[in-house]
Design a protein around this motif. Structure first.
Motif, PDB file in Angstrom:
ATOM      1  N   GLY A  44       0.798  -1.221   0.000  1.00  0.00           N
ATOM      2  CA  GLY A  44       0.000   0.000   0.000  1.00  0.00           C
ATOM      3  C   GLY A  44       0.830   1.270   0.000  1.00  0.00           C
ATOM      4  O   GLY A  44       0.679   2.129  -0.882  1.00  0.00           O
ATOM      5  N   GLN A  90      -3.331   2.581  -3.999  1.00  0.00           N
ATOM      6  CA  GLN A  90      -3.538   3.488  -2.877  1.00  0.00           C
ATOM      7  C   GLN A  90      -3.096   4.892  -3.286  1.00  0.00           C
ATOM      8  O   GLN A  90      -2.019   5.086  -3.850  1.00  0.00           O
ATOM      9  CB  GLN A  90      -2.733   3.013  -1.676  1.00  0.00           C
ATOM     10  CG  GLN A  90      -2.933   3.827  -0.408  1.00  0.00           C
ATOM     11  CD  GLN A  90      -2.312   3.159   0.798  1.00  0.00           C
ATOM     12  OE1 GLN A  90      -2.560   1.981   1.067  1.00  0.00           O
ATOM     13  NE2 GLN A  90      -1.477   3.885   1.524  1.00  0.00           N
ATOM     14  N   GLY A 134      -7.787   4.935  -0.279  1.00  0.00           N
ATOM     15  CA  GLY A 134      -6.830   5.483   0.677  1.00  0.00           C
ATOM     16  C   GLY A 134      -6.735   6.991   0.634  1.00  0.00           C
ATOM     17  O   GLY A 134      -5.692   7.568   0.964  1.00  0.00           O
TER      18      GLY A 134
END
Length: 291
Positions: A64, A118, A123
């Motif tokens: 991520g 992300q 996110g």
């Protein structure tokens, strides 16, 4: 409209390939712009690894954060950046795939894994610090349509069918991928009995697809709840006054609890579970759930 058509089938001469050709021709005739991503034709890499972010290092890979860093620094691999540019350009995305083992082929799952990184697809924080997802997020304002082919008969994907209701089978995509990243999920378009479809059945299915694309700008999306719209409590549980006494996927909206959803068809409104008839028009890789 600007439409990205993501095609995930290994054979362009299949039923799926024929339907895509009908679909793209329809978009042309309606004056829409379109771009395509033929994942098998592109030789799309389906797995996330360190090469996506500039190559291996001695540090442990945290996917991520590395996705977000590489996205912000424009260091993602070129194939990912090209797909993100197409996705940013589009206001509607059509994802076409055969239903294999109740989901899309691995190559399309890999597209989601590698492209919706992300910082781009998820996110993302709002001004108040809350995470923007389930109706908000990096892809908010876009619409997404699934076009799929299924070997099984339509009744098996009906409200009490053995395979499960189609919208609930596709819930991980409709709600967990599209809606999570902010894209409004449209009712899916499915061709059933794909490995037994006659020429007449194909013509009927092609006409229904053309009508779905004609009405694309005005089709109502599935009525999922926004995470930040007050429907969920602080533990992300649906509030008891919504869908009282019910549990399961259907409480989040978008489920056909009262039978097949009417969708635009070639002759007005036709049920999404209308059965094909006749003998076989063969598709490639056809089986009860592989078509």
């Amino acid at each position: 409209m600007k439409i990205l058509w993501v095609f995930a089938h290994p054979e362009r001469r299949s039923l799926a390939g024929s339907l895509m050709a009908e679909g793209l021709g329809t978009l042309d005739s309606l004056g829409h712009e379109h771009r395509t991503s033929d994942l098998y034709g592109m030789g799309w890499k389906a797995v996330v690894d360190a090469d996506d972010f500039g190559g291996a290092s001695d540090e442990r890979l945290f996917v991520g954060p590395e996705q977000e860093r590489a996205y912000k620094e424009r260091a993602l691999s070129e194939d990912i950046r090209r797909e993100q540019e197409k996705l940013a350009w589009a206001d509607t995305v059509v994802f076409q795939f055969p239903l294999w083992w109740f989901g899309p082929p691995a190559i399309l799952k890999g597209w989601f894994d590698r492209v919706l990184v992300q910082g781009f697809g998820f996110g993302i924080k709002g001004p108040d610090g809350r995470t923007l997802r389930y109706g908000d997020g990096g892809l908010a304002g876009k619409r997404a349509l699934i076009v799929t082919s299924v070997g099984a008969r339509p009744s098996g994907f009906g409200p009490r069918g053995i395979h499960g209701q189609l919208e609930q089978v596709l819930f991980p995509l409709l709600h967990g991928t599209f809606w999570y990243t902010g894209m409004a999920a449209l009712p899916p378009f499915a061709v059933y009995g794909a490995d037994r479809l006659t020429d007449a059945g194909f013509e009927r299915s092609a006409a229904e697809l053309r009508e779905r694309l004609r009405t694309l700008p005005t089709t109502e999306p599935l009525p999922f709840h926004h995470e930040n719209g007050g429907a969920y409590d602080e533990d992300l549980v649906l509030r008891p006054e919504l869908a009282p006494g019910q549990t399961g996927l259907g409480v989040h909206g978008g489920s056909d609890t009262d039978g097949p959803r009417p969708v635009p068809g070639a002759d007005g409104f036709r049920h999404a579970h209308a059965a094909p008839s006749g003998a076989a028009r063969q598709d490639v890789l056809s089986a009860p759930n592989r078509s």
